[in-house]
Scaffold this motif. Structure first.
Motif, PDB file in Angstrom:
ATOM      1  N   ILE A  13       2.535  -1.880  15.950  1.00 23.27           N
ATOM      2  CA  ILE A  13       3.527  -1.592  14.917  1.00 23.27           C
ATOM      3  C   ILE A  13       3.648  -0.071  14.802  1.00 23.27           C
ATOM      4  O   ILE A  13       2.636   0.626  14.653  1.00 23.27           O
ATOM      5  N   HIS A  14       4.867   0.431  14.919  1.00 25.04           N
ATOM      6  CA  HIS A  14       5.126   1.866  14.789  1.00 25.04           C
ATOM      7  C   HIS A  14       5.696   2.142  13.402  1.00 25.04           C
ATOM      8  O   HIS A  14       6.609   1.446  12.945  1.00 25.04           O
ATOM      9  N   LEU A  15       5.181   3.173  12.741  1.00 28.07           N
ATOM     10  CA  LEU A  15       5.717   3.625  11.465  1.00 28.07           C
ATOM     11  C   LEU A  15       6.298   5.022  11.649  1.00 28.07           C
ATOM     12  O   LEU A  15       5.608   5.923  12.147  1.00 28.07           O
TER      13      LEU A  15
ATOM     14  N   CYS B  51       0.716   8.165   4.181  1.00 26.96           N
ATOM     15  CA  CYS B  51       0.728   6.748   4.581  1.00 26.96           C
ATOM     16  C   CYS B  51      -0.592   6.368   5.237  1.00 26.96           C
ATOM     17  O   CYS B  51      -1.176   5.324   4.927  1.00 26.96           O
ATOM     18  N   ARG B  52      -1.039   7.226   6.136  1.00 28.58           N
ATOM     19  CA  ARG B  52      -2.277   6.924   6.865  1.00 28.58           C
ATOM     20  C   ARG B  52      -3.457   6.849   5.899  1.00 28.58           C
ATOM     21  O   ARG B  52      -4.303   5.950   6.003  1.00 28.58           O
ATOM     22  N   ARG B  53      -3.524   7.776   4.975  1.00 34.71           N
ATOM     23  CA  ARG B  53      -4.625   7.784   3.998  1.00 34.71           C
ATOM     24  C   ARG B  53      -4.625   6.486   3.191  1.00 34.71           C
ATOM     25  O   ARG B  53      -5.667   5.832   3.035  1.00 34.71           O
ATOM     26  N   LYS B  54      -3.456   6.086   2.700  1.00 31.13           N
ATOM     27  CA  LYS B  54      -3.379   4.879   1.877  1.00 31.13           C
ATOM     28  C   LYS B  54      -3.701   3.623   2.687  1.00 31.13           C
ATOM     29  O   LYS B  54      -4.356   2.699   2.187  1.00 31.13           O
ATOM     30  N   LEU B  55      -3.248   3.586   3.931  1.00 32.06           N
ATOM     31  CA  LEU B  55      -3.516   2.411   4.758  1.00 32.06           C
ATOM     32  C   LEU B  55      -4.997   2.296   5.085  1.00 32.06           C
ATOM     33  O   LEU B  55      -5.571   1.198   5.053  1.00 32.06           O
ATOM     34  N   LEU B  56      -5.629   3.425   5.407  1.00 30.60           N
ATOM     35  CA  LEU B  56      -7.068   3.403   5.697  1.00 30.60           C
ATOM     36  C   LEU B  56      -7.862   2.996   4.467  1.00 30.60           C
ATOM     37  O   LEU B  56      -8.792   2.180   4.541  1.00 30.60           O
TER      38      LEU B  56
ATOM     39  N   LYS C 297      14.259 -14.393  17.211  1.00 32.06           N
ATOM     40  CA  LYS C 297      13.056 -14.181  18.016  1.00 32.06           C
ATOM     41  C   LYS C 297      12.077 -13.334  17.206  1.00 32.06           C
ATOM     42  O   LYS C 297      12.359 -12.191  16.887  1.00 32.06           O
ATOM     43  N   PHE C 298      10.924 -13.903  16.902  1.00 36.77           N
ATOM     44  CA  PHE C 298       9.971 -13.238  16.011  1.00 36.77           C
ATOM     45  C   PHE C 298       8.675 -12.863  16.721  1.00 36.77           C
ATOM     46  O   PHE C 298       7.659 -12.603  16.085  1.00 36.77           O
ATOM     47  N   ASP C 299       8.690 -12.824  18.054  1.00 41.52           N
ATOM     48  CA  ASP C 299       7.473 -12.536  18.819  1.00 41.52           C
ATOM     49  C   ASP C 299       7.653 -11.308  19.708  1.00 41.52           C
ATOM     50  O   ASP C 299       7.255 -11.280  20.857  1.00 41.52           O
ATOM     51  N   THR C 300       8.275 -10.270  19.170  1.00 44.88           N
ATOM     52  CA  THR C 300       8.510  -9.046  19.920  1.00 44.88           C
ATOM     53  C   THR C 300       7.199  -8.324  20.218  1.00 44.88           C
ATOM     54  O   THR C 300       6.222  -8.449  19.466  1.00 44.88           O
ATOM     55  N   ASN C 301       7.169  -7.564  21.325  1.00 41.67           N
ATOM     56  CA  ASN C 301       5.951  -6.841  21.706  1.00 41.67           C
ATOM     57  C   ASN C 301       5.622  -5.704  20.746  1.00 41.67           C
ATOM     58  O   ASN C 301       4.467  -5.448  20.439  1.00 41.67           O
ATOM     59  N   GLU C 302       6.654  -4.992  20.301  1.00 38.35           N
ATOM     60  CA  GLU C 302       6.460  -3.859  19.400  1.00 38.35           C
ATOM     61  C   GLU C 302       7.390  -4.017  18.204  1.00 38.35           C
ATOM     62  O   GLU C 302       8.479  -4.575  18.333  1.00 38.35           O
ATOM     63  N   MET C 303       6.951  -3.514  17.074  1.00 40.15           N
ATOM     64  CA  MET C 303       7.748  -3.586  15.855  1.00 40.15           C
ATOM     65  C   MET C 303       7.851  -2.182  15.256  1.00 40.15           C
ATOM     66  O   MET C 303       6.849  -1.458  15.192  1.00 40.15           O
ATOM     67  N   ASP C 304       9.064  -1.813  14.855  1.00 44.79           N
ATOM     68  CA  ASP C 304       9.292  -0.491  14.276  1.00 44.79           C
ATOM     69  C   ASP C 304       9.555  -0.604  12.784  1.00 44.79           C
ATOM     70  O   ASP C 304      10.395  -1.415  12.344  1.00 44.79           O
ATOM     71  N   LEU C 305       8.835   0.220  12.014  1.00 44.80           N
ATOM     72  CA  LEU C 305       9.030   0.284  10.569  1.00 44.80           C
ATOM     73  C   LEU C 305       9.443   1.696  10.179  1.00 44.80           C
ATOM     74  O   LEU C 305       8.923   2.681  10.711  1.00 44.80           O
ATOM     75  N   LEU C 306      10.354   1.772   9.248  1.00 48.60           N
ATOM     76  CA  LEU C 306      10.802   3.044   8.699  1.00 48.60           C
ATOM     77  C   LEU C 306      10.183   3.193   7.316  1.00 48.60           C
ATOM     78  O   LEU C 306      10.233   2.259   6.502  1.00 48.60           O
ATOM     79  N   VAL C 307       9.558   4.355   7.055  1.00 48.41           N
ATOM     80  CA  VAL C 307       8.882   4.572   5.773  1.00 48.41           C
ATOM     81  C   VAL C 307       9.351   5.891   5.172  1.00 48.41           C
ATOM     82  O   VAL C 307       9.519   6.883   5.887  1.00 48.41           O
ATOM     83  N   PRO C 308       9.580   5.947   3.863  1.00 48.28           N
ATOM     84  CA  PRO C 308      10.052   7.183   3.244  1.00 48.28           C
ATOM     85  C   PRO C 308       8.944   8.196   2.960  1.00 48.28           C
ATOM     86  O   PRO C 308       9.205   9.393   2.833  1.00 48.28           O
ATOM     87  N   GLU C 309       7.696   7.741   2.884  1.00 46.03           N
ATOM     88  CA  GLU C 309       6.601   8.628   2.498  1.00 46.03           C
ATOM     89  C   GLU C 309       6.063   9.404   3.702  1.00 46.03           C
ATOM     90  O   GLU C 309       6.192   8.972   4.848  1.00 46.03           O
ATOM     91  N   ALA C 310       5.468  10.570   3.441  1.00 43.27           N
ATOM     92  CA  ALA C 310       4.900  11.395   4.513  1.00 43.27           C
ATOM     93  C   ALA C 310       3.832  10.604   5.266  1.00 43.27           C
ATOM     94  O   ALA C 310       3.055   9.842   4.677  1.00 43.27           O
ATOM     95  N   LEU C 311       3.768  10.807   6.584  1.00 40.95           N
ATOM     96  CA  LEU C 311       2.878  10.001   7.408  1.00 40.95           C
ATOM     97  C   LEU C 311       1.404  10.219   7.086  1.00 40.95           C
ATOM     98  O   LEU C 311       0.603   9.281   7.130  1.00 40.95           O
ATOM     99  N   ALA C 312       1.038  11.452   6.782  1.00 41.46           N
ATOM    100  CA  ALA C 312      -0.365  11.722   6.443  1.00 41.46           C
ATOM    101  C   ALA C 312      -0.779  10.931   5.207  1.00 41.46           C
ATOM    102  O   ALA C 312      -1.879  10.361   5.150  1.00 41.46           O
TER     103      ALA C 312
ATOM    104  N   LEU D 186       0.803  -1.226   0.000  1.00 42.31           N
ATOM    105  CA  LEU D 186       0.000   0.000   0.000  1.00 42.31           C
ATOM    106  C   LEU D 186       0.837   1.278   0.000  1.00 42.31           C
ATOM    107  O   LEU D 186       0.448   2.279  -0.609  1.00 42.31           O
ATOM    108  N   ILE D 187       1.985   1.274   0.683  1.00 41.12           N
ATOM    109  CA  ILE D 187       2.723   2.542   0.810  1.00 41.12           C
ATOM    110  C   ILE D 187       4.146   2.462   0.269  1.00 41.12           C
ATOM    111  O   ILE D 187       4.944   3.393   0.461  1.00 41.12           O
TER     112      ILE D 187
END
Length: 472
Positions: A94-96, A60-65, A43-58, A25-26
């Motif tokens: 998941i944090h972007l 990203c949010r629109r496309k994900l929704l 270990k693949f069962d971490t509590n939180e996952m961080d993702l780095l994205v090059p596109e503006a967050l607004a 999507l993004i």
């Protein structure tokens, strides 16, 4: 041993599918931070996952929704989005985040990694197939369990809280710190760092096992350093006094020995090891041995709690560090009653404290630790008092268990329902059956559903003659 290539099929299918959808999507996404570090460790069962994205967050949010990912919201972190997953799976969040970069430099993955804390966190994995991006040799540091700042003093100047975080990572991983970076962090000042961020990092440190000698030594180093005096100057000043111990050690050394001596509470207890250690850390700031009941009381302007005059230093620290009222109340009560409670209180005293919502088990764990580090006591005397303390701890646990014990009215199926099911007159069998059901539900509270209980009743009835005087 860590691996340099990630088999993404080891992620839970739902997580892998979600990451595939986000990537679709993004555009390009990069796995970074603790989630990547854990994956490299297998270990693949971490509590939180961080993702780095090059596109503006607004955007990203629109496309994900629009793409059907409805749980996307603005994150608590600066310049981030969060996607919350179901609570019964990992990761839960998941944090972007967007790329960080210096104004005159291009926006690249490597430029973002330059602005991270330690080299083990300064790697990136392009989803889904890699390869690993590792400009600061973080993978080798991961292999060597070596804790190193990404960019030395500039890393600390960019975000001073990283000096405290360096200590936390060193203790958490039981790692080998880079000596120059360790010295740099020891001499750092936190400047205008928000107090709640300092408290959050100290919470993480005080929640660690802290059982290995190297880990204990790092904690002692932290509180004896310039950084430690910046964080808690009141505690640092304890190194100037020698009131609490007869061993020639200063009060800070005595305090840290107590912090490290506390045994972790069980899951059933209503206090955390973190708050027990906070109480131990602050216990000498206000209290003298066996001080008398305070004659005056003062109301804290921030919390609304009634706070004894003699507890004001500790109360002010907890306010300053932005503790919530419940934690503040528990910690202050632990400190206050630590110097007042005998090792063998009467049941009446225990019941009174229990009704006051004092964390009793934690109190006696703290008291036991305090007795154990009193080397001036004869071994026989210390052992006797410690045994008394542990017996009282067991009494507290039994009291809490009795308080939580289920009663027939707590069941999703009552006695009248059972009589309707079996079409038999009431008798001794009914009381015994209800107790069997209570015992069964106590083992697993999720069983307290009408359909589960009905099946259990039918099973029991099929094995017993209700007209008999004894039942299985």
């Amino acid at each position: 041993m860590p691996i340099k290539s990630i088999d993404i099929d080891h992620f839970a299918p739902s997580v892998k599918n979600l990451l595939d959808d986000i990537h679709r999507l993004i555009g390009p996404i990069y796995l970074v931070g603790g989630g990547l570090r854990n994956a490299l460790h297998g270990k693949f069962d971490t509590n939180e996952m961080d993702l780095l994205v090059p596109e503006a967050l607004a955007e990203c949010r629109r496309k994900l929704l629009e793409g059907g990912i409805a749980s996307v919201e603005m994150g608590n972190r600066l310049n981030s989005l969060t996607i919350r997953l179901k609570q019964d799976q990992l990761p839960r969040i998941i944090h972007l985040s967007t790329f960080r970069h210096r104004p005159a430099y291009p926006i690249t993955v490597e430029e973002d990694l330059l602005h991270r804390d330690i080299t083990q966190n300064a790697m990136a994995w392009p989803w889904p197939n890699g390869p690993l991006i590792d400009p600061f040799l973080g993978y080798q540091d991961l292999l060597d369990n070596y804790i190193r700042l990404v960019n030395g003093v500039d890393t600390i100047l960019e975000d001073p809280i990283r000096a405290l975080r360096f200590f936390r990572f060193t203790m958490q991983f039981q790692g080998i710190p880079n000596s120059s970076d360790l010295n740099l962090c020891m001499e750092s000042s936190l400047g205008s760092v928000m107090q709640k961020l300092i408290r959050a990092e100290l919470d993480r440190i005080l929640s660690l096992p802290l059982t290995e000698n190297t880990t204990k030594n790092h904690l002692i180093t932290l509180f004896n350093s310039h950084l430690g005096s910046q964080i808690l100057p009141e505690v640092a000043n304890l190194k100037l006094t020698k009131k609490a111990s007869k061993q020639g050690e200063n009060d800070l050394e005595h305090t840290l020995r107590l912090v490290l001596a506390i045994k972790p509470p069980t899951e059933e207890e209503d206090i955390s090891i973190t708050d027990l250690r906070w109480a131990a850390l602050l216990h000498l700031l206000d209290c003298e041995e066996n001080f008398s009941e305070p004659t005056n009381q003062k109301k804290s302007s921030r919390s609304g709690l009634i706070i004894e005059d003699k507890m004001q230093v500790s109360a002010d620290i907890l306010d300053r560090l932005d503790f919530i009222n419940r934690r503040k109340r528990d910690i202050l009560n632990l400190i206050y009653y630590l110097n007042k409670i005998p090792t063998t209180p009467t049941d009446r005293v225990l019941r009174r404290l229990f009704e006051m919502q004092i964390p009793l088990e934690g109190l006696f764990r703290l008291l036991a630790a305090k007795l154990e580090i009193k080397a001036h006591l004869k071994n026989s005397e210390r052992d006797k008092k410690c045994q008394e303390c542990h017996r009282t701890l067991q009494r507290c646990q039994n009291m809490r268990l009795a308080q939580k014990r289920l009663h027939p009215v707590d069941l999703a199926l009552n006695g009248g329902d059972i009589l309707d099911m079996v079409r038999q007159p009431s008798g001794p069998w009914l009381g015994q059956l209800l107790q069997k059901l209570i015992d069964w539900v106590t083992q697993d509270p999720s069983r307290n559903r009408r359909d589960h209980l009905e099946r259990r009743v039918l099973e029991w009835i099929s094995k017993n003659d209700l007209t008999a005087q004894s039942y299985k």
